[in-house]
Every structure is written in C-alpha cells, then in structure tokens.
Write a protein that holds these residues in place. Structure first.
Motif, PDB file in Angstrom:
ATOM      1  N   ASP A  97      21.732  63.987-118.135  1.00 50.78           N
ATOM      2  CA  ASP A  97      21.635  63.432-119.479  1.00 50.78           C
ATOM      3  C   ASP A  97      20.591  64.262-120.237  1.00 50.78           C
ATOM      4  OD1 ASP A  97      19.173  62.580-118.477  1.00 50.78           O
ATOM      5  OD2 ASP A  97      19.697  60.458-118.475  1.00 50.78           O
ATOM      6  N   ASP A  98      20.350  63.924-121.492  1.00 52.63           N
ATOM      7  CA  ASP A  98      19.425  64.733-122.298  1.00 52.63           C
ATOM      8  C   ASP A  98      18.022  64.782-121.697  1.00 52.63           C
ATOM      9  OD1 ASP A  98      21.391  65.393-124.084  1.00 52.63           O
ATOM     10  OD2 ASP A  98      20.829  63.869-125.574  1.00 52.63           O
ATOM     11  N   GLU A  99      17.526  63.644-121.238  1.00 56.57           N
ATOM     12  CA  GLU A  99      16.188  63.601-120.654  1.00 56.57           C
ATOM     13  C   GLU A  99      16.130  64.416-119.363  1.00 56.57           C
ATOM     14  OE1 GLU A  99      12.138  62.725-120.121  1.00 56.57           O
ATOM     15  OE2 GLU A  99      13.436  62.717-121.868  1.00 56.57           O
ATOM     16  N   LYS A 101      18.037  66.924-118.534  1.00 58.81           N
ATOM     17  CA  LYS A 101      18.139  68.348-118.884  1.00 58.81           C
ATOM     18  C   LYS A 101      16.812  68.871-119.423  1.00 58.81           C
ATOM     19  CE  LYS A 101      23.079  68.169-119.784  1.00 58.81           C
ATOM     20  NZ  LYS A 101      24.141  68.187-120.786  1.00 58.81           N
ATOM     21  N   ARG A 102      16.123  68.046-120.213  1.00 54.21           N
ATOM     22  CA  ARG A 102      14.828  68.457-120.757  1.00 54.21           C
ATOM     23  C   ARG A 102      13.811  68.635-119.626  1.00 54.21           C
ATOM     24  NH1 ARG A 102      10.181  66.684-121.584  1.00 54.21           N
ATOM     25  NH2 ARG A 102      10.578  64.557-120.959  1.00 54.21           N
ATOM     26  N   GLN A 103      13.795  67.679-118.703  1.00 54.01           N
ATOM     27  CA  GLN A 103      12.866  67.761-117.572  1.00 54.01           C
ATOM     28  C   GLN A 103      13.171  68.975-116.691  1.00 54.01           C
ATOM     29  OE1 GLN A 103      13.206  63.966-115.618  1.00 54.01           O
ATOM     30  NE2 GLN A 103      11.845  62.947-117.076  1.00 54.01           N
ATOM     31  N   ASP A 105      14.649  71.738-117.625  1.00 55.71           N
ATOM     32  CA  ASP A 105      14.298  72.954-118.363  1.00 55.71           C
ATOM     33  C   ASP A 105      12.795  73.218-118.262  1.00 55.71           C
ATOM     34  OD1 ASP A 105      14.909  75.184-120.170  1.00 55.71           O
ATOM     35  OD2 ASP A 105      13.785  74.007-121.656  1.00 55.71           O
ATOM     36  N   TYR A 106      11.995  72.181-118.465  1.00 49.10           N
ATOM     37  CA  TYR A 106      10.539  72.324-118.346  1.00 49.10           C
ATOM     38  C   TYR A 106      10.170  72.761-116.925  1.00 49.10           C
ATOM     39  CZ  TYR A 106       5.613  71.127-117.909  1.00 49.10           C
ATOM     40  OH  TYR A 106       4.264  71.182-117.650  1.00 49.10           O
ATOM     41  N   GLN A 109      10.784  76.390-116.374  1.00 46.87           N
ATOM     42  CA  GLN A 109       9.752  77.194-117.027  1.00 46.87           C
ATOM     43  C   GLN A 109       8.475  77.226-116.196  1.00 46.87           C
ATOM     44  OE1 GLN A 109       9.202  76.119-121.188  1.00 46.87           O
ATOM     45  NE2 GLN A 109      11.374  75.671-121.366  1.00 46.87           N
TER      46      GLN A 109
END
Length: 182
Positions: A97-99, A101-103, A105-106, A109
C-alpha cells in the motif's frame, strides 16, 4: 531553555521503571542529542530504544550517524551493518500500500547510505585494520556495491600495510569478479 527541554526528557530516562506514566521517547531524545553533537548520549538513547524496539530503523540509523560524528570506525561498521539488516527486513516485509511503499523506499535509501558510510569511513581512515574491517563489512553487505570499486585501492594497500599481503591478490580477483567494470 534548551536545557529545560533536555532535563525533562532526561528525567523520563532516569526515573525508575513504573514511576512515571509514560516511557521515555528514545527516538526524540536520541535525535536531540545527535543534533547537539552529544554523540555518546545519542548512541546510549538509541541502544535503549532498540532494546525496546529492535526493528526501529531510525534509531539504528541515528546510531550510525553518531558513530560517523565520533569518527568511530568500529561503531560505523556495527551500525551500518545493523541499519542495513533492519532496512532489508522492512523492504522484504513491506505491505503493498502507499505507506508500505513509502517505508520500503526510505529503507532502500538507508541501505544504500550504509554502503556509502562504510566506503567513506574506509577511505578516510589511516589505520590499516580499520580500512580492512570496514571494506570487509561493505563487501559482505553487498559484494556488488559500486562503492567497492572506489575503495579497492585503499583496501588492497591496507592489506599490504597490515602484513596481509598474501590476501591482496585473491581480494583483487574477488573484487574484479563481482565488479567487472572496475
């Protein structure tokens, strides 16, 4: 005013368990110490926070940043390795989900940054043992890291200086096999 803030956070950290309604916010405490360059206190808060939440990437990453601030080669090796482990676990277990995917991605990095941190510390160090340990950690973490190519020269030189010249040839071959563009 700055000291009053730290004093209240420190009060939470120093009070016996159960004597206060809430536990200390180690992430906030760690971040404050890190921003004021109190690296030992920052790392102490991070270690305590990780004891409560071993999968907290922010705490491990800030311990890496504190180790960098101290120019502590062993700390950099330890916390880069731990931050990478946690980051990879987050990526592997991320929800779609969006959250999530954001986690993820971070976390990716941070994982890439840990490689750079090992590389930078290895190339800035003058102690052959530190260079060898940092390079070895980088190679174990990602044998195909682009940073291995850039650290190969100092690593091979450190092997020579550290009395481990017999390892230089096999190490060079291994680096070339994993990084053919080197």
């Amino acid at each position: 005013m700055k000291h009053a803030y730290w004093g209240s956070l420190l009060l939470f950290a120093l009070c016996p368990s159960g004597s206060l309604a809430q536990a200390p916010d180690y992430a906030q405490l760690q971040s404050g110490y890190l921003s004021s360059k109190e690296y030992d206190k920052s790392m102490d808060a991070g270690v305590k926070g990780l004891a409560q939440d071993p999968a907290n990437l922010g705490l491990a990453y800030n311990n890496l940043k504190a180790s960098e601030g101290k120019k502590d080669a062993e700390g950099i090796r330890k916390w880069a390795t731990e931050s990478s482990r946690i980051a990879r676990s987050i990526v592997q277990n991320a929800k779609n989900d969006d959250e999530g995917k954001r986690q993820a991605d971070y976390a990716r990095q941070v994982d890439v940054y840990t490689e750079y941190s090992l590389f930078a510390a290895a190339t800035q160090s003058t102690a052959p043992a530190d260079i060898i340990n940092l390079f070895t950690a980088l190679e174990q973490q990602n044998p195909k890291s682009q940073d291995l190519e850039r650290a190969a020269g100092p690593y091979l030189h450190a092997l020579q200086q550290g009395g481990r010249a017999s390892e230089a040839g096999p190490a060079a071959e291994r680096i070339l096999v994993n990084n053919p563009d080197c």
